[in-house]
Write an enzyme that holds these catalytic residues in place. Structure first.
Site, PDB file in Angstrom:
ATOM      1  N   TYR A  34       0.919  -1.007  -0.118  1.00 12.59           N
ATOM      2  CA  TYR A  34       0.550  -0.231  -0.177  1.00 12.59           C
ATOM      3  C   TYR A  34       0.441   1.594  -0.164  1.00 12.59           C
ATOM      4  O   TYR A  34       0.691   2.090   0.350  1.00 12.59           O
ATOM      5  CB  TYR A  34      -0.852  -0.029   1.035  1.00 12.59           C
TER       6      TYR A  34
ATOM      7  N   LYS B 290       5.849 -14.211   3.450  1.00  7.66           N
ATOM      8  CA  LYS B 290       5.811 -15.040   2.326  1.00  7.66           C
ATOM      9  C   LYS B 290       7.157 -14.857   2.033  1.00  7.66           C
ATOM     10  O   LYS B 290       7.880 -14.550   0.942  1.00  7.66           O
ATOM     11  CB  LYS B 290       5.032 -14.289   1.436  1.00  7.66           C
TER      12      LYS B 290
ATOM     13  N   ASP C 159       0.250 -17.774   3.906  1.00  5.50           N
ATOM     14  CA  ASP C 159      -0.554 -18.271   3.509  1.00  5.50           C
ATOM     15  C   ASP C 159      -1.565 -19.827   4.183  1.00  5.50           C
ATOM     16  O   ASP C 159      -2.401 -19.985   4.848  1.00  5.50           O
ATOM     17  CB  ASP C 159      -0.365 -18.749   2.444  1.00  5.50           C
TER      18      ASP C 159
ATOM     19  N   ASP D 101      -4.150  -7.062   6.627  1.00  4.13           N
ATOM     20  CA  ASP D 101      -5.813  -6.997   6.005  1.00  4.13           C
ATOM     21  C   ASP D 101      -6.343  -7.635   5.722  1.00  4.13           C
ATOM     22  O   ASP D 101      -7.427  -7.837   6.034  1.00  4.13           O
ATOM     23  CB  ASP D 101      -5.064  -5.977   4.862  1.00  4.13           C
TER      24      ASP D 101
ATOM     25  N   ASP E   2      -9.048  -9.605   8.269  1.00  2.00           N
ATOM     26  CA  ASP E   2     -10.767  -9.879   8.393  1.00  2.00           C
ATOM     27  C   ASP E   2     -11.236 -11.893   7.957  1.00  2.00           C
ATOM     28  O   ASP E   2     -12.166 -11.838   7.968  1.00  2.00           O
ATOM     29  CB  ASP E   2     -10.750  -9.853   6.548  1.00  2.00           C
TER      30      ASP E   2
END
Ligand code: NAD
Length: 320
Positions: free
Chosen positions: A115, A160, A191, A215, A219
């Protein structure tokens, strides 16, 4: 005098923020509350979603209570919340996900990563630069380490690094800081971590990760507590702080009195604690628990109470 800026933003922000503001007003009538109107609707009306004077107004507050802002996927539209997080240097996004048997704090880097806002679209190619700096990584992992030490528990580093060199950099700095601080730590691929957090939530304590991974992970983890209507967040920097639900403006239910105001109320609870009143913060949390256990629930939790009815039940307990 303590000053709190109130930003409804867009969509369900207009429904959930007034409930959370009311809770704050009940607990702290002595604070000064003032509105700042930024967001997509304002852009539609005026062509400006957030001006320099709005940023200055937010900076003049001791804390900001924020709803959510619609960000349409348009090439020439810049996200307002990303601009605010950068302008106020709110580098740490703290997203607690907790229930009786687990208590997880997701610590998301909030100003760089994917971002970064450094992007380009040409006729044949689109590029977004994933920026990971030493300073940015050190300060977010130090924040996460402090929280892990306070809670006397494990720090999990989510990355990652098997694919992204920028995450080899991120992981190595995090591990070096964790070792130096003497905190118990582990590192996991994001993941696999995203599934494991759902399967074994009780294993986790503090999870530190980069911007987009945090982010998405928050969720995903909201599933553990009943969805996006439940999870609050704090955006913290060295000088400013902004509190907002993890959810967005939810255009699918906006204006229908269907939104669960719990995430906004919990954000107000975090704001209370930040301003030095943890007892007030816990009173909001306790009132939410009592209302839910009395059977008053919004539709996302299988109930039929509207935003206003649920909110009023919480406010009634706070005023009684
Ligand atoms: P969303 O979080 O707004 O909604 C996702 C789903 O969760 C929807 O079905 C919605 O109805 C439901 N939901 C969300 N909050 C709820 C609540 N309080 N009670 C009950 N159900 C709730 O995410 P989205 O649909 O992907 O995004 C909508 C808009 O919000 C987009 O423009 C996006 O850019 C923006 N957004 C803003 C922020 C922010 O301002 N910080 C964060 C996320 C998304």
């Amino acid at each position: 005098m303590t000053r709190v800026a109130i930003v409804h933003g867009d969509g369900i922000g207009h429904e959930v923020v007034p409930v959370a503001e009311k809770a704050l007003q009940v607990l702290h009538p002595e604070y000064e509350y003032f509105s700042v109107d930024v967001g997509f609707s304002r852009w539609q009306e005026t062509g400006c979603p957030c001006g320099d004077s709005d940023i200055a107004a937010l900076k003049s507050a001791d804390a900001v209570l924020f709803g959510a802002i619609t960000t349409p996927p348009m090439k020439d539209y810049q996200s307002v919340i990303l601009r605010i997080r950068k302008a106020l240097d709110l580098f740490a996004n703290l997203r607690p996900v907790k229930d009786g048997s687990f208590d997880i704090m997701i610590v998301r880097e909030n100003t760089e990563g994917l971002y970064s806002g450094i992007e380009e679209i040409t006729k044949d190619r689109a590029t977004t630069l994933r920026v990971v700096t030493k300073r940015g990584t050190e300060r977010i992992v130090k924040k996460a380490i402090d929280i892990a030490l306070e809670r006397d528990g494990l720090l999990t580093i989510g990355h990652k690094a098997n694919v992204l060199k920028s995450d080899v950099f991120f992981r190595d700095i995090c591990i070096a800081e964790a070792k130096a601080a003497g905190v118990e730590y582990e590192d996991k691929y994001i993941d696999a971590l995203s599934l494991d957090v759902l399967q074994h939530p009780g294993h986790y304590n503090v999870i530190v990760t980069s911007n987009i991974f945090g982010d998405i992970l928050s969720d995903v983890a909201s599933y553990l507590v009943g969805g996006l209507g439940l999870v609050p967040s704090a955006n913290i920097g060295d000088h400013f702080a902004l509190f907002e639900p993890v959810h967005g403006s939810a255009p699918d239910i906006a204006g229908k009195n269907l939104a669960n105001p719990t995430a906004a109320l919990r954000s107000a609870a975090m704001l209370c604690t930040y301003l030095g009143d943890p007892v007030g913060g816990e009173r909001i949390e306790a009132a939410i628990r009592r209302v839910v256990s009395s059977g008053v629930k919004t539709r996302d939790l299988g109930g039929s109470a509207g935003t206003k009815e649920f909110g009023q039940s919480v406010i009634n307990l706070l005023t009684s």
